[in-house]
Design a protein around this motif. Structure first.
Motif, PDB file in Angstrom:
ATOM      1  N   ASN A  66      -2.380   0.524   5.388  1.00 35.76           N
ATOM      2  CA  ASN A  66      -3.333   0.172   4.341  1.00 35.76           C
ATOM      3  C   ASN A  66      -3.923   1.402   3.666  1.00 35.76           C
ATOM      4  OD1 ASN A  66      -3.066  -2.602   4.782  1.00 35.76           O
ATOM      5  ND2 ASN A  66      -4.521  -2.513   6.471  1.00 35.76           N
ATOM      6  N   THR A  67      -3.670   2.577   4.234  1.00 31.41           N
ATOM      7  CA  THR A  67      -4.191   3.820   3.673  1.00 31.41           C
ATOM      8  C   THR A  67      -3.059   4.605   3.030  1.00 31.41           C
ATOM      9  OG1 THR A  67      -5.960   3.917   5.302  1.00 31.41           O
ATOM     10  CG2 THR A  67      -5.399   5.977   4.203  1.00 31.41           C
ATOM     11  N   ILE A  68      -3.274   4.947   1.774  1.00 30.30           N
ATOM     12  CA  ILE A  68      -2.248   5.649   1.015  1.00 30.30           C
ATOM     13  C   ILE A  68      -2.903   6.762   0.205  1.00 30.30           C
ATOM     14  CG2 ILE A  68      -2.373   4.071  -0.952  1.00 30.30           C
ATOM     15  CD1 ILE A  68       0.668   4.257  -1.153  1.00 30.30           C
ATOM     16  N   PHE A  69      -2.175   7.840  -0.002  1.00 32.75           N
ATOM     17  CA  PHE A  69      -2.649   8.969  -0.781  1.00 32.75           C
ATOM     18  C   PHE A  69      -1.725   9.148  -1.977  1.00 32.75           C
ATOM     19  CE2 PHE A  69      -3.884   9.583   3.572  1.00 32.75           C
ATOM     20  CZ  PHE A  69      -5.178  10.074   3.495  1.00 32.75           C
ATOM     21  N   VAL A  70      -2.289   9.373  -3.148  1.00 35.98           N
ATOM     22  CA  VAL A  70      -1.508   9.691  -4.347  1.00 35.98           C
ATOM     23  C   VAL A  70      -2.159  10.873  -5.033  1.00 35.98           C
ATOM     24  CG1 VAL A  70      -0.675   7.323  -4.696  1.00 35.98           C
ATOM     25  CG2 VAL A  70      -2.776   8.078  -5.843  1.00 35.98           C
ATOM     26  N   HIS A  99      -0.447   6.796   5.282  1.00 38.30           N
ATOM     27  CA  HIS A  99      -1.016   7.266   6.542  1.00 38.30           C
ATOM     28  C   HIS A  99      -0.082   6.886   7.694  1.00 38.30           C
ATOM     29  CE1 HIS A  99      -3.791   7.737   9.883  1.00 38.30           C
ATOM     30  NE2 HIS A  99      -4.549   8.458   9.061  1.00 38.30           N
ATOM     31  N   PRO A 100       0.155   7.782   8.656  1.00 33.13           N
ATOM     32  CA  PRO A 100       1.150   7.521   9.706  1.00 33.13           C
ATOM     33  C   PRO A 100       0.797   6.399  10.672  1.00 33.13           C
ATOM     34  CG  PRO A 100       0.014   9.587  10.115  1.00 33.13           C
ATOM     35  CD  PRO A 100      -0.417   9.122   8.758  1.00 33.13           C
ATOM     36  N   THR A 101      -0.476   6.008  10.757  1.00 32.76           N
ATOM     37  CA  THR A 101      -0.846   4.932  11.680  1.00 32.76           C
ATOM     38  C   THR A 101      -1.545   3.765  10.991  1.00 32.76           C
ATOM     39  OG1 THR A 101      -2.963   6.010  12.219  1.00 32.76           O
ATOM     40  CG2 THR A 101      -1.054   6.519  13.632  1.00 32.76           C
TER      41      THR A 101
END
Length: 191
Positions: free
Chosen positions: A156-160, A151-153
């Motif tokens: 701690n947030t990630i996408f897979v 996530h750009p801001t």
């Protein structure tokens, strides 16, 4: 400068693509990303290929892709294709999602330049569902569709994603599916 990851090696063009020079060994690379705050630093992923003498792993260039060094290797028995993501607020880190050699979930890792270490992240979720019983698992097409984004801001947030997509908001530990019961073949994500 343009860089290309190909199944014949890493290529570089200094003239907007008019001509290309092979800048790595002639081995398969699956992804190239630029350091988010230092344009001289570039990372490339070497795919796991059982017939190669060069192990899969992360390569790094500190001169805009002219020369390359392997900074972290992985077992060819455990990973196949890999993709990467970087984050401006943590610029020396590279997140890596790997497909296993059997094409399913291979793992989630983070490379940190400052300590020259690779950490295996827990990534609970993408493999917890039965492979065939329902559509809530990562899928078995990692050599075809595989993606990762931070996530750009919020680091701690990630996408897979593989066959299906997942999101984690707790420092990459637990992942939940973002599109249940669909087969979407995730190739890229923009956040």
């Amino acid at each position: 400068m343009l860089l290309g990851a190909t199944n014949r090696g890493g290529y570089r063009s200094a003239n907007s693509g008019a001509s290309w020079t092979l800048v790595t060994p002639a081995i398969t690379f699956t992804d190239i990303v630029q350091h988010p705050t230092n344009p001289d630093v570039v990372y490339a992923m070497r795919m796991g290929v059982a017939t190669s003498t060069t192990p899969p792993g992360l390569w790094r260039s500190s001169d805009k892709g002219v020369t390359w060094t392997t900074v972290s290797t992985m077992s060819v028995d455990s990973v196949g294709r890999m993709e990467m993501a970087v984050y401006p607020a943590r610029p020396g880190s590279v997140w890596i999602v790997a497909a296993a050699t059997r094409r399913g979930w291979g793992g989630l890792y983070r490379w940190d330049d400052s300590t020259a270490t690779r950490t295996t992240l827990p990534a609970i979720g993408p493999t917890s569902a039965p492979a065939v019983a329902n559509r809530l698992n990562f899928g078995e097409q990692g050599d075809y569709n595989l993606m990762i984004a931070v996530h750009p801001t919020d680091a701690n947030t990630i996408f897979v994603g593989g066959v299906r997509a997942y999101r984690s908001s707790d420092c990459w530990t637990r992942f939940t599916d973002v599109a249940q019961n669909i087969h979407v073949d995730c190739h890229t994500v923009l956040v």
